[in-house]
Design a protein around this motif. Structure first.
Motif, mmCIF file in Angstrom:
data_model
loop_
_atom_site.group_PDB
_atom_site.id
_atom_site.type_symbol
_atom_site.label_atom_id
_atom_site.label_comp_id
_atom_site.label_asym_id
_atom_site.label_seq_id
_atom_site.Cartn_x
_atom_site.Cartn_y
_atom_site.Cartn_z
ATOM 1 N N UNK A 12 0.825 -1.206 0.000
ATOM 2 C CA UNK A 12 0.000 0.000 0.000
ATOM 3 C C UNK A 12 0.864 1.263 0.000
ATOM 4 N N UNK A 13 1.982 1.232 0.728
ATOM 5 C CA UNK A 13 2.823 2.426 0.889
ATOM 6 C C UNK A 13 4.003 2.456 -0.084
ATOM 7 N N UNK A 14 4.080 1.494 -0.989
ATOM 8 C CA UNK A 14 5.108 1.456 -2.035
ATOM 9 C C UNK A 14 6.520 1.435 -1.480
ATOM 10 N N UNK A 15 6.720 0.661 -0.420
ATOM 11 C CA UNK A 15 8.070 0.474 0.117
ATOM 12 C C UNK A 15 8.374 -1.017 0.147
ATOM 13 N N UNK A 16 9.635 -1.342 0.240
ATOM 14 C CA UNK A 16 10.002 -2.746 0.352
ATOM 15 C C UNK A 16 9.641 -3.248 1.742
ATOM 16 N N UNK A 17 9.546 -4.535 1.865
ATOM 17 C CA UNK A 17 9.233 -5.101 3.181
ATOM 18 C C UNK A 17 10.343 -4.789 4.181
ATOM 19 N N UNK A 18 11.611 -4.774 3.708
ATOM 20 C CA UNK A 18 12.729 -4.446 4.585
ATOM 21 C C UNK A 18 12.615 -3.004 5.081
ATOM 22 N N UNK A 19 12.315 -2.073 4.174
ATOM 23 C CA UNK A 19 12.156 -0.675 4.585
ATOM 24 C C UNK A 19 11.004 -0.535 5.561
ATOM 25 N N UNK A 20 9.925 -1.227 5.278
ATOM 26 C CA UNK A 20 8.771 -1.159 6.165
ATOM 27 C C UNK A 20 9.126 -1.690 7.549
ATOM 28 N N UNK A 21 9.909 -2.734 7.600
ATOM 29 C CA UNK A 21 10.329 -3.294 8.896
ATOM 30 C C UNK A 21 11.051 -2.227 9.716
ATOM 31 N N UNK A 22 11.924 -1.454 9.068
ATOM 32 C CA UNK A 22 12.653 -0.388 9.760
ATOM 33 C C UNK A 22 11.700 0.722 10.217
ATOM 34 N N UNK A 23 10.784 1.127 9.326
ATOM 35 C CA UNK A 23 9.821 2.182 9.669
ATOM 36 C C UNK A 23 8.933 1.724 10.827
ATOM 37 N N UNK A 24 8.433 0.505 10.743
ATOM 38 C CA UNK A 24 7.583 -0.011 11.817
ATOM 39 C C UNK A 24 8.341 -0.110 13.135
ATOM 40 N N UNK A 25 9.626 -0.449 13.071
ATOM 41 C CA UNK A 25 10.429 -0.511 14.292
ATOM 42 C C UNK A 25 10.451 0.834 14.998
ATOM 43 N N UNK A 26 10.639 1.895 14.232
ATOM 44 C CA UNK A 26 10.622 3.239 14.810
ATOM 45 C C UNK A 26 9.254 3.616 15.362
ATOM 46 N N UNK A 27 8.207 3.268 14.608
ATOM 47 C CA UNK A 27 6.847 3.576 15.067
ATOM 48 C C UNK A 27 6.482 2.781 16.316
ATOM 49 N N UNK A 28 6.928 1.537 16.364
ATOM 50 C CA UNK A 28 6.674 0.716 17.562
ATOM 51 C C UNK A 28 7.414 1.276 18.766
ATOM 52 N N UNK A 29 8.679 1.640 18.563
ATOM 53 C CA UNK A 29 9.472 2.202 19.665
ATOM 54 C C UNK A 29 8.843 3.474 20.210
#
Length: 113
Positions: free
Chosen positions: A46-63
């Motif tokens: 949906x956000x046009x990012x790779x799964x790896x990039x999303x993992x990093x973004x989600x890590x920051x959002x979770x933190x």
């Protein structure tokens, strides 16, 4: 010219989101319209990012306490991502800042024509 306008809008949004401690990628993930219980893989598409990039973004959002990712999959391997109350509040504030940037950009473009 279109690319220049897109870059200018992106920079304006980035500048406005900085005080909220959000990147454009984080804002995009928070803003993404997704069905309840959408998986990380669906969110990446949906956000046009790779799964790896999303993992990093989600890590920051979770933190930051803005999203939660289910510990266990609800179906298959999908672990739903959900905005927290803080995440919804931060998204609301970010939406207002981004809307301001978009309005200013429209005014500038209108003045050019």
């Amino acid at each position: 010219m279109l690319l220049g306008a897109q870059l200018a809008l992106n920079q304006a949004c980035t500048d406005r989101l900085r005080p909220l401690e959000l990147s454009m990628s984080q804002y995009t993930v928070l803003r993404a319209r997704r069905p309840p219980g959408a998986s990380s893989a669906e969110l990446a598409r949906i956000t046009f990012v790779t799964r790896q990039s999303l993992r990093d973004v989600l890590g920051g959002l979770r933190s930051a306490g803005l999203v939660t990712v289910a510990e266990q999959a609800t179906t298959g391997r999908a672990r739903p991502v959900t905005l927290t109350t803080s995440g919804r509040a931060k998204l609301h504030a970010a939406d207002e800042l981004v809307a301001e940037a978009e309005t200013r950009m429209r005014i500038c473009v209108a003045n050019l024509t």
